[in-house]
Design an enzyme around this catalytic site. Structure first.
Site, PDB file in Angstrom:
ATOM      1  N   HIS A 106       0.889  -0.954  -0.006  1.00 47.53           N
ATOM      2  CA  HIS A 106       0.134   0.014  -0.182  1.00 47.53           C
ATOM      3  C   HIS A 106       0.925   1.202  -0.037  1.00 47.53           C
ATOM      4  O   HIS A 106       2.090   1.160   0.706  1.00 47.53           O
ATOM      5  CB  HIS A 106      -1.067   0.082   1.206  1.00 47.53           C
ATOM      6  CG  HIS A 106      -2.049  -1.131   1.100  1.00 47.53           C
ATOM      7  ND1 HIS A 106      -2.853  -0.975  -0.060  1.00 47.53           N
ATOM      8  CD2 HIS A 106      -2.593  -1.903   2.129  1.00 47.53           C
ATOM      9  CE1 HIS A 106      -3.821  -2.132   0.035  1.00 47.53           C
ATOM     10  NE2 HIS A 106      -3.669  -2.558   1.423  1.00 47.53           N
ATOM     11  N   CYS A 148       0.056   1.784  -5.370  1.00 46.27           N
ATOM     12  CA  CYS A 148      -0.991   2.747  -6.021  1.00 46.27           C
ATOM     13  C   CYS A 148      -0.477   4.111  -6.001  1.00 46.27           C
ATOM     14  O   CYS A 148       0.501   4.684  -5.397  1.00 46.27           O
ATOM     15  CB  CYS A 148      -2.241   2.798  -4.908  1.00 46.27           C
ATOM     16  SG  CYS A 148      -3.127   1.223  -4.985  1.00 46.27           S
TER      17      CYS A 148
END
Length: 233
Positions: free
Chosen positions: A150, A207
């Site tokens: 993440h 991301c």
């Protein structure tokens, strides 16, 4: 009007503090930590010497200068090149989803991260996840190793890494050293990132943008090539 603006500033402060608290808790729970003095294993055989200068360190007594290399002479291959000739074929059935399988060390961020098997949401909540699939292998398979994390926890500093920086994956008592060759940004739906490769490659994905709130539309990719291997025994 002033009261309304003051309330908005207070609310913004609480949100900012809450976000930073979330990042701190998420980073702590993921098991990441600073790299210790002895975490990266040094290859004692070649001491990471430059291949261009290796010959001058082992000259016979009766030679003062290295002879010029001709087109017929063969330059010895590196340890990494020798290992990549015969990839290990396994099914890795012993590893279950969420199992801790190794370590990722990034000196440029002064961080080490435990690696877990899988990239499902539950596993990524633990930290860095290895992406198993038809086009990927763990480092010992000497093909394409893909790790995901993440952007707001383990990989929020990934954009700071420069080309040429080193990264290390420690898996089954072998340390694999990689050099960053390329970084780029692509659409979240781009399927050309996780593909088969014939050369040992490490790819990190997260991301993007890093400070985006909500479901980010893009992916930040770091691609690195294997340059050395070292036994940890």
């Amino acid at each position: 009007m002033r009261r309304k603006m003051a309330s908005m500033l207070i609310l913004t402060g609480f949100l900012f503090a809450g976000w930073n608290g979330y990042l701190w808790l998420a980073g702590t729970s993921s098991g990441q930590e600073a790299i210790g003095k002895n975490d990266i294993i040094t290859n004692a055989e070649d001491e990471k010497s430059d291949p261009k200068t290796t010959e001058s360190l082992s000259l016979p007594d009766n030679r003062s200068e290295p002879a010029a290399t001709t087109s017929e002479e063969k330059i010895p291959s590196s340890p990494a090149a020798k290992k990549r000739e015969e990839p290990i074929l396994r099914d890795y059935a012993e590893y279950e989803k969420g199992a801790e399988v190794g370590w990722l060390l990034i000196p440029g961020l002064d961080m080490k991260y435990p690696i877990y098997w899988g990239t499902d949401e539950e596993t990524l909540m633990l930290g860095v996840g290895y992406h198993p699939g038809n086009f990927t292998t763990p480092p010992d398979g000497l093909r394409h190793t893909v790790l995901s994390g993440h952007r707001d926890t383990v990989f929020r500093g990934l954009g700071e890494l420069e080309l040429g920086a080193r990264m290390y994956v420690q898996f089954e008592n072998i340390q694999y050293e990689y050099e960053i060759k390329k970084t780029w940004i692509t659409d979240a739906e781009d399927r050309s990132v996780i593909v088969g490769k014939t050369e040992p490659t490490l790819t990190l994905t997260t991301c993007y943008p890093f400070n985006f709130i909500g479901s980010a539309p893009d992916r930040y990719i770091v691609e690195a090539a294997l340059v050395d291997t070292t036994s940890m025994n």
